[in-house]
Scaffold this active site. Sequence first.
Site, PDB file in Angstrom:
ATOM      1  N   SER A 170      -9.682  -0.543   7.266  1.00 26.01           N
ATOM      2  CA  SER A 170      -9.155  -0.339   5.917  1.00 26.01           C
ATOM      3  C   SER A 170      -8.431  -1.499   5.265  1.00 26.01           C
ATOM      4  CB  SER A 170      -8.226   0.881   5.904  1.00 26.01           C
ATOM      5  OG  SER A 170      -9.000   2.047   6.031  1.00 26.01           O
ATOM      6  N   SER A 228      -9.520   1.814   2.937  1.00 23.55           N
ATOM      7  CA  SER A 228      -8.661   2.560   2.065  1.00 23.55           C
ATOM      8  C   SER A 228      -7.640   1.700   1.310  1.00 23.55           C
ATOM      9  CB  SER A 228      -7.933   3.643   2.857  1.00 23.55           C
ATOM     10  OG  SER A 228      -7.188   3.078   3.894  1.00 23.55           O
ATOM     11  N   LYS A 231       0.853  -1.209   0.000  1.00 20.93           N
ATOM     12  CA  LYS A 231       0.000   0.000   0.000  1.00 20.93           C
ATOM     13  C   LYS A 231       0.877   1.242   0.000  1.00 20.93           C
ATOM     14  CE  LYS A 231      -3.945   1.862   2.644  1.00 20.93           C
ATOM     15  NZ  LYS A 231      -4.791   1.635   3.836  1.00 20.93           N
TER      16      LYS A 231
END
Lengths: 472, 99, 470
Positions: free
Chosen positions: C172, C148, C73
Amino acid sequence: MSDILPGDWEMVIGLEAHVELATKTKLFCGCPNSFGDEPNTNVCPGCLGLPGGLPVVNEAAVQHAMRLGRALHCQVNPSVFARKNYFYPDMSSNYQTSQFDKPTNTEGWLELADGRHVGIERAHIEEDTGKTTHVGGGGRIHEAEYSLVDYNRCGVPLVEIVGKPDLRSAEEARQYVVELRSIILAVGASDAKMEEGSMRVDANVSVRKPGEGFGVRCEIKNLNSLRSLVRAINYEARRQVDVLESGGSLFQETRHWDEEEGRTNSMRSKESAADYRYFPDPDLLPLAPDDDEIAAIDEAMPALPAERREAVRNAGASSEVAALMTEKGVDTLAVAAIDQGAQPERVFTHLEHNVPAEAAEKLSVADFVELINLETSGQLTATQAKAVLAEMIASGNNPAAIAKARGFEAMESDELEALVDEAIASDEAAWEKFKGGDAKVAGVFVGYLMKATKGQADGKAVNALLRQKAGL
Amino acid sequence: MSYSISREDVAKMAKLAELRLDDQELESFTAQLVQTLEFAEDLDQAIVDPLPITILPLEGVNVMRPDVVVQPLPREALMAAAANVEENQFRVPPALGES
Amino acid sequence: MDATKLAASVRSGEKSAAEVAEEALARIEAQDSTINAFTALNGELAEQAQAIDAAVAAGESVGPLAGVPVAVKDNIVTKGLTTTAASRMLEGWIPPYDATVITALVNAGALVIGKTNLDEYGMGSSTENSIFGPTKNPLDPTKVAGGSSGGSAAAVASGMVPLALGSDTGGSTRQPAAFCGLVGVKPTYGRVSRYGLVALASSLDQIGPMAATVADAALLLEAISGHDPLDTTSYNTPVPAFSDNLDEGVDGLRIGLVSELMGQEIDSEIVERTQAAAQALREAGAQVEEVSIPSWSLGVSVYQFLMSGEASSNLARLDGVRYGLQVSGATSAEMMAASRSAGFGNEVKRRLLLGTYVLSAGHYEDYYEKAQRARTLIINETVDAFGHFDLLLSPTTTSVAFRLGEDRDPKERYISDMCSVPANLTGAPAVTVPFGRNREGLPIGVQLIGNSYQEHTMLVAARTLEATNE
């Protein structure tokens, strides 16, 4: 009442001192804590505020803070680091990690040289900021073209010591700083040099009439020496009185001391009260000192200035002399010598006038005691003792040896008396005057003796003999 | 007591957070925040005194590191991403106010 | 493509890391222009793969993730590879250091293949708040991948890579995993180092694995777990062998189905699947009953205040002075304000304003501090629950993946994290495991929450559920 202020106006002062701790590394990262290095060479993702950086607290900084707290008679508490949030380029994360409602040390005091106690509200741990230099416009912030930032200092461990508003004159404030500094040095927490910035002092000053509560206070910054501290406090107190007496009003603000102009100026920084939004730092865990740790700190505490002064007072010195001995660093020698029977008055006098501070270490107690005893027993005159002492310091030899080598040996009393008789016989007219009560004429005979003994005669003994023979 | 926020407050918060908002944004953010705070009514109503605060969901105290130097990364590497550098320092417009 | 098997074949020399890397890059080339999971690719991948092959040839040990491509990420700092947090403020930023988890991955022999898309700084639940545009759900390109960590989820769910790292502050990692039919884990707070994670909420954030199977997720979790002296909040406790004995079964385990998370806020099909999961666990020998943890209903509001307050302080460092976007101004304050206003998206600004407010003078006690006390209540009740249960069970999300660009009802949006935030608030580990589809064919995830540092028990139960679908 104060000499500086008119009427019965009184000034009230509380000092805040920021002290840079003498650790090898910064408070929250392993970067070197070092003054004067090339800019931005002692930085890392943590203290540079890079995304993803995290703090880990330096155990030596915590130790120093606790020790300093105990030296100031503070209570050492479990503590929590808190973030003080505000934006400024010298703060790499735009928050300063400090301590807020749970500081390491609270409720202490220190003793001024004259014996008065001044309260210490708290002494907490926080990180220092980087350094901003303003370029162009003569270095003045408001005419600067741009600013340059060096983060070497950002993250250096500080202890902020907040004194209670117990001081009543600039002179007391000066004493407070001197005393605080000697305590800091005694526990090795910092080299506390105002001129170098390892100790920074801000003064909170207000004025009032006797019996009134505290007036509006102003914080004075940019005090780089004791002299500035005194000048600035006196200036500010007078300024405040002038404002109030002319019907104006004061408001709480921070003012900048201008050393050149000799005045404080309002700092046109951001408007009104800043909202720092303190909250406990969620990247750090609390500190919880245990009783054993604090006991160990207390045990290992070196002799602090107040204790040292007390020891000198107990050995027979007045407060002033005790303060002087301690500040000079000759107190241990004084106390030890007097302990071994040396006469206090001579000890203090010699240490004050005839022993430079650095030399005290080189003098052995035994030798010093021997010297004092030689003087008090009459074997050496005061002048001779002073000379022997100087040579003891220079050569390290013992007083008896030095005295012998310089021919300072005590004269036999017969020898002395014989010389006195000779002196009398040399000037019968003067002798008649002396016997008649003319004390000044004794100088003739003393002069004769000094010439005959090449200055070795003990003036006091000679005068005593003269009087004895004259039946006075 | 009910959770809410005024337009004035939002403007103040923008200043504290170093954000510039135009009138439209101010209007829009205020409306959104008022709504969010309305939704938080359950917390508003909750009785949580005299519970102590939780700072971290983690037990532990006195986690520290030894006072040992860790070699810093080279200056060029750490300053490489800076928009403005002069004399090996970070250059910014005049920084008014003292910290 | 099974990470565990892949690593084994690279270690044995059966497959070369170079080949694995090439194939992964080819898949990314073929699919990512549609899916938009990646924000950057590792330009040194070939060399790094070669180094692994050389080590294998030399008989050196190469680690449990040998040659396995892992997507990371883009809020996890990678040295020499852009880390943007999907923000204009950090666009093009190349960090000078690696996050601890990156070092751990490399030490485990993994190939960090690239960075994945996210909601800016982790603020969002759909990976639509990004300067790179939205990431599409590989199972239905009209739907979001979740957020996210949507990019990481899409990278794995599409088969481009077998493993990915996400970060989880209020769900997330778990929510996108559930939306994309994957296994996603939020470890116990303190299990994985946060050093190098672009902080959102320091007391809530944890990096965690995403994978197609429980075994693969366990393998990745093991590799990144461990005490880090650079992170004060990293817990000093040994890392159990998470991948071992995953099939030991749930016989005798006591599992509590949390009633506060089974109400009308949750999509009925998801409730149904969760009931089915409860039944499957019963049939496998666990004792499953309902449990009520009343304070969990406060979770979302507590989360909003704590997360936004901490985030407002954590994001203050982004000011254009030392790195990132710098927009000129007459004074440094003006420069910072101009840079931040240009550099942050609206969702970020909204949360910064909220966060500044809950910490502000006059509001702190009623907002942020109150939330901190409520957190204690939630923790206390959860500890009580774990006095009677070994695991807790619930849905992972309130809905399945929703439509890209959908204008969701604000209240629904507000409560959408209700199933995931309790684990962040309490620090408990949690895993989402896919358990069926809804009538549109969209994946549904169910969540198991373990006691602190008991990830293995949680993973075993997840494996049991996974096995019932095989």
